[in-house]
Motif scaffolding. Structure first.
Motif, PDB file in Angstrom:
ATOM      1  N   SER A 100      40.458   1.682   9.347  1.00 51.60           N
ATOM      2  CA  SER A 100      40.787   0.864   8.321  1.00 51.60           C
ATOM      3  C   SER A 100      41.741  -0.048   8.711  1.00 51.60           C
ATOM      4  CB  SER A 100      41.235   1.486   7.120  1.00 51.60           C
ATOM      5  OG  SER A 100      40.216   2.379   6.705  1.00 51.60           O
ATOM      6  N   GLY A 101      42.543   0.298   9.664  1.00 52.54           N
ATOM      7  CA  GLY A 101      43.800  -0.563   9.955  1.00 52.54           C
ATOM      8  C   GLY A 101      43.057  -1.766  11.119  1.00 52.54           C
ATOM      9  N   LEU A 102      42.194  -0.871  11.974  1.00 45.85           N
ATOM     10  CA  LEU A 102      41.579  -2.051  12.897  1.00 45.85           C
ATOM     11  C   LEU A 102      40.721  -3.212  12.078  1.00 45.85           C
ATOM     12  CD1 LEU A 102      40.604  -2.895  15.714  1.00 45.85           C
ATOM     13  CD2 LEU A 102      38.541  -1.137  15.277  1.00 45.85           C
ATOM     14  N   ALA A 103      40.148  -2.753  10.906  1.00 47.83           N
ATOM     15  CA  ALA A 103      39.228  -3.628  10.265  1.00 47.83           C
ATOM     16  C   ALA A 103      40.354  -4.492   9.600  1.00 47.83           C
ATOM     17  CB  ALA A 103      38.299  -2.829   9.099  1.00 47.83           C
ATOM     18  N   GLY A 104      41.339  -4.044   9.053  1.00 50.13           N
ATOM     19  CA  GLY A 104      42.151  -4.893   8.225  1.00 50.13           C
ATOM     20  C   GLY A 104      42.871  -5.799   9.372  1.00 50.13           C
ATOM     21  N   ALA A 105      43.108  -5.453  10.270  1.00 49.72           N
ATOM     22  CA  ALA A 105      43.809  -6.381  11.389  1.00 49.72           C
ATOM     23  C   ALA A 105      42.928  -7.524  11.748  1.00 49.72           C
ATOM     24  CB  ALA A 105      44.110  -5.539  12.660  1.00 49.72           C
ATOM     25  N   ILE A 106      41.795  -7.496  12.022  1.00 53.22           N
ATOM     26  CA  ILE A 106      40.317  -8.204  12.083  1.00 53.22           C
ATOM     27  C   ILE A 106      40.383  -9.190  10.783  1.00 53.22           C
ATOM     28  CG2 ILE A 106      38.272  -8.669  12.504  1.00 53.22           C
ATOM     29  CD1 ILE A 106      38.196  -6.168  14.340  1.00 53.22           C
ATOM     30  N   PHE A 107      40.344  -8.443   9.843  1.00 55.78           N
ATOM     31  CA  PHE A 107      40.202  -9.409   8.455  1.00 55.78           C
ATOM     32  C   PHE A 107      41.355 -10.189   8.197  1.00 55.78           C
ATOM     33  CE2 PHE A 107      40.976  -9.663   3.907  1.00 55.78           C
ATOM     34  CZ  PHE A 107      39.702 -10.325   3.385  1.00 55.78           C
ATOM     35  N   ALA A 108      42.401  -9.578   8.659  1.00 51.00           N
ATOM     36  CA  ALA A 108      43.798 -10.566   8.408  1.00 51.00           C
ATOM     37  C   ALA A 108      43.847 -11.690   9.469  1.00 51.00           C
ATOM     38  CB  ALA A 108      45.185  -9.816   8.427  1.00 51.00           C
TER      39      ALA A 108
END
Length: 167
Positions: A100-108
């Motif tokens: 989720s952190g990886l996805a959140g970093a890409i999203f942000a």
């Protein structure tokens, strides 16, 4: 939901911006290579998805994956077989949090700003529905579930009043 509420408090406002969120985030870059066009972002997202799929596939066939599967099927039997439930559940939680952190970093990095109000309870419920519709423990099923549950509201946008009823 707890993290969203904590991010809105005045306690973390100097670090997370409170209800204003975090703004002016840098675009994604790999070493000296930095581009902000959508084609580059597509490849960053694709690389992230492939990395998560690779790690998930490797974990599924490992000893820990079999432990998670046994625990998912029946916790009492798994504990009787010698599986320590607390550490196993914490490792599963940490693995999911890393993904989720990886996805959140890409999203942000795509939005260059992120706000706590973007993450309501309905977003979490939608993600849970994607996993349930696609089938728990199935990577291709999760992709199909995402295509159905994310694509269906967009296809039914013409029926604005009845869209969620069909959904």
């Amino acid at each position: 939901e707890i993290i969203r509420l904590v991010a809105l408090t005045d306690w973390l406002k100097p670090y997370l911006g409170g209800s204003n969120g975090i703004t002016r985030m840098p675009k994604p870059c790999v070493g000296p290579w930095e581009r902000a066009d959508s084609q580059t972002l597509y490849f960053v997202v694709l690389a992230g998805c492939l990395l998560v799929a690779f790690v998930s596939t490797r974990l599924k066939d490992s000893r820990m994956g079999r432990t998670w599967m046994a625990m998912r099927e029946d916790e009492d039997v798994a504990e009787a077989m010698g599986i320590h439930l607390i550490s196993t559940k914490l490792l599963a939680f940490a693995t999911g949090a890393a993904f989720s952190g990886l996805a959140g970093a890409i999203f942000a990095s795509k939005l260059t700003s992120i706000y706590p109000h973007s993450f309501q309870l309905m977003v979490s419920i939608n993600v849970l529905c994607v996993v349930i519709v696609g089938g728990m423990g199935s990577i291709p099923g999760a992709v199909v579930g995402a295509l159905i549950l994310v694509g269906a509201p967009e296809l039914l946008r013409e029926f604005a009043e009845y869209r969620y009823w069909f959904y």
